[in-house]
Design a protein around this motif. Structure first.
Motif, PDB file in Angstrom:
ATOM      1  N   PHE A  87       0.716  -1.202   0.035  1.00 17.50           N
ATOM      2  CA  PHE A  87       0.119  -0.054  -0.090  1.00 17.50           C
ATOM      3  C   PHE A  87       1.068   1.479   0.119  1.00 17.50           C
ATOM      4  N   GLN A  88       0.377   2.370  -0.634  1.00 13.55           N
ATOM      5  CA  GLN A  88       0.967   3.679  -0.297  1.00 13.55           C
ATOM      6  C   GLN A  88       0.828   4.345   0.906  1.00 13.55           C
ATOM      7  N   THR A  89       1.371   5.278   1.222  1.00 15.03           N
ATOM      8  CA  THR A  89       0.886   5.963   2.630  1.00 15.03           C
ATOM      9  C   THR A  89      -0.624   6.470   2.344  1.00 15.03           C
ATOM     10  N   ASP A  90      -0.988   6.257   3.668  1.00 11.38           N
ATOM     11  CA  ASP A  90      -2.431   6.557   3.568  1.00 11.38           C
ATOM     12  C   ASP A  90      -3.630   6.244   2.615  1.00 11.38           C
ATOM     13  N   SER A  91      -3.292   4.956   2.294  1.00  8.73           N
ATOM     14  CA  SER A  91      -4.169   4.329   1.096  1.00  8.73           C
ATOM     15  C   SER A  91      -4.393   2.901   1.775  1.00  8.73           C
ATOM     16  N   ALA A  92      -5.690   2.386   1.527  1.00 10.57           N
ATOM     17  CA  ALA A  92      -5.914   0.845   1.637  1.00 10.57           C
ATOM     18  C   ALA A  92      -6.146   0.243   0.367  1.00 10.57           C
ATOM     19  N   GLN A  93      -5.787   0.784  -0.775  1.00 10.97           N
ATOM     20  CA  GLN A  93      -5.841   0.283  -2.264  1.00 10.97           C
ATOM     21  C   GLN A  93      -4.721  -0.587  -2.405  1.00 10.97           C
TER      22      GLN A  93
END
Length: 216
Positions: free
Chosen positions: A112-118
């Motif tokens: 995951f990227q920072t601040d992401s749940a995608q």
């Protein structure tokens, strides 16, 4: 009786000797350890439950049944571990063995990227590989644990870690893993594996772990 006890112990120790599937060297494997422990436990149960006249036979029978049960789980997880290591070689995923359980550690550079749940694009291939193994080994339960770095407040990170865990759980289900085998949980920023003071450390903490346990 004493001679029989020595025989059971010898049987247990001989069951513990095997070939390491990775090095080819003789040693003590997980399935063999389980067989040895099962043999001793089975012999003890046989001795405790049989009549005096049947005790010797019960000890040997209990040792044999215990070895089969104890070794079976270990052998099953040995095979699953090898399949996962083969499928995930070079992916960046760590495969750790903890007794009869397996842990897959998937760091942030592939999850995951920072601040992401995608789910990242390159994470799909990893999850597809894991799914293929999990479909083959149907007697395994899966716990998906989501983690975050320390950026942001505790409550927000807790929710983010839960969303990450459910993203992986839902993808595994869409790939054909029965949802009843998979649980998801978030731990927020509580269990870092690296320093949160660097970008590289935060990337490692922004991870998902899959805990695989045999159904007994």
């Amino acid at each position: 009786m004493r001679r029989l006890g020595i025989a059971v112990l010898a049987f247990s120790l001989s069951a513990c000797t095997t070939l390491d599937p990775y090095t080819g060297e003789k040693g003590v494997g997980n399935s063999a350890k389980g067989a040895g422990i099962g043999a001793i436990a089975g012999a003890a149960i046989g001795a405790a439950t049989a009549s005096k006249n049947d005790r010797d036979k019960a000890i040997l029978t209990g040792a044999a049944l215990g070895a089969a049960a104890g070794g079976g789980i270990g052998y099953y997880m040995d095979k699953q571990e090898k399949a996962l290591r083969d499928k995930l070689a070079g992916s960046g995923v760590q495969v750790q063995r903890e007794g009869d359980n397996l842990r897959l550690i998937m760091p942030g550079n592939i999850t995951f990227q920072t601040d992401s749940a995608q789910i990242r694009g390159n994470f799909y291939d990893v999850l597809d590989s894991v799914s293929l193994v999990l479909k083959e080994f149907k007697d395994t339960s899966i716990l998906v644990a989501g983690h975050t770095d320390s950026v942001g407040n505790d409550n927000y990170n807790q929710g983010l870690s839960e969303r990450r865990a459910y993203s992986v759980k839902n993808y595994l289900s869409s790939a054909g893993i029965p949802s009843g085998r998979v649980q998801a949980v978030g731990f927020g920023e509580r269990h870092p594996v690296a320093s949160n003071s660097t970008d590289a450390g935060r990337e490692q903490n922004r991870r998902v772990e899959l805990e695989l346990e045999p159904l007994r």
